[in-house]
Design an enzyme around this catalytic site. Structure first.
Site, PDB file in Angstrom:
ATOM      1  CB  ALA A 103      -2.624  -0.596   5.563  1.00 45.21           C
ATOM      2  CE1 TYR A 104      -9.948   1.189   1.400  1.00 46.86           C
ATOM      3  CE2 TYR A 104     -10.878   2.409   3.243  1.00 46.86           C
ATOM      4  CZ  TYR A 104     -10.962   1.967   1.940  1.00 46.86           C
ATOM      5  OH  TYR A 104     -12.042   2.300   1.173  1.00 46.86           O
TER       6      TYR A 104
END
Length: 262
Positions: free
Chosen positions: A165-166
């Site tokens: 996600a990062y």
């Protein structure tokens, strides 16, 4: 013609007379970048969502002799980014450098994320960068000069564990870098990204105390066998923010101890 001593003095403060905005500057890498740019001669406008820590950081920057303005707020909101640019223009009449350091991801296995943590990760990293770029490019374009340096992530390239996600957010920053660099190349504006690997921030040090195996796992992909230092990231930012990097644009430059190569 300047003497060698005069030439060296000029190089020793390469941002003399410039105005730099640094986001996420209340601590860690952001504060280190602000300290470096201040030592290199820039007047500073620093921003962070944490108002109390930002004021402490601004005091530390002023103690070094830098001229500083501080503006707290959530830069994932367009109005805050617009106000930040206005603050710089009101205080100093120009914006030469923008360092988009504001960020911070929620690092979890992908299926452990919630809708809230996913949104938080995108907001903190991608929207802050988008809105700040959008706010500063018009005055930079008007003056025919600008340096935008984004802080990306080497994990986008190496697919580090628990960073999906990062990486989606930071990958967006990397893509924004190349698009803006091409669009504004003839306006005297360069846009680049510095992509660190694990860095010895106070946050990483705290995590290492509680979860040493986790940090060792992240460091294990770095051939140099250590995390980076904040000053090593700040040094690259200062170079890209200067006139000597005038022919460097659209680049994602890793400060990563070799964790990805080429």
């Amino acid at each position: 013609m300047s003497t060698p001593a005069q030439a060296w003095a000029s190089r020793a403060r390469p941002h003399e007379g410039r105005v730099a905005i640094v986001t996420g500057a209340a601590g860690g890498i952001g504060l280190e970048i602000a300290l470096r740019l201040g030592r290199d001669g820039a007047a500073l406008v620093v921003a962070d969502a944490d108002a109390a820590r930002l004021e402490t950081a601004a005091g530390a920057l002023r103690d070094t002799g830098a001229e500083v303005r501080a503006m707290p707020g959530d830069l994932s909101l367009e109005d805050t980014a617009t106000a930040l640019a206005a603050c710089a223009l009101e205080a100093f009449g120009r914006i030469d450098i923008l360092v988009n350091n504001a960020g911070g991801g929620v690092i979890l296995p992908f299926l452990a994320h919630t809708p809230q943590t996913l949104k938080q990760t995108i907001d903190r990293n991608l929207w802050t960068t988008l809105w700040c770029c959008r706010a500063v490019i018009p005055p930079m374009k008007e003056r025919g000069y600008g340096r935008i340096v984004n802080i990306g992530a080497d994990s986008v390239r190496n697919g580090l564990w628990d960073h999906a996600a990062y990486n989606a957010a930071k990958g967006g920053v990397h893509g924004l870098t190349t698009g803006l660099a091409r669009e504004f190349a003839r306006d005297g504006i360069t846009v680049n990204t510095v992509a660190p690997c694990a860095v010895n921030t106070p946050q990483l040090v705290d995590i290492a105390k509680q979860h040493p195996a986790l940090v060792e796992r992240f460091v294990s992909v770095i051939p140099m066998g250590r995390a980076g230092e904040m000053a090593e990231v700040a040094s690259m930012v200062s170079y890209l923010a200067g006139t000597e990097a005038s022919f460097v644009t659209g680049q994602v430059i890793s400060a990563n101890g070799g964790s990805t190569m080429l």
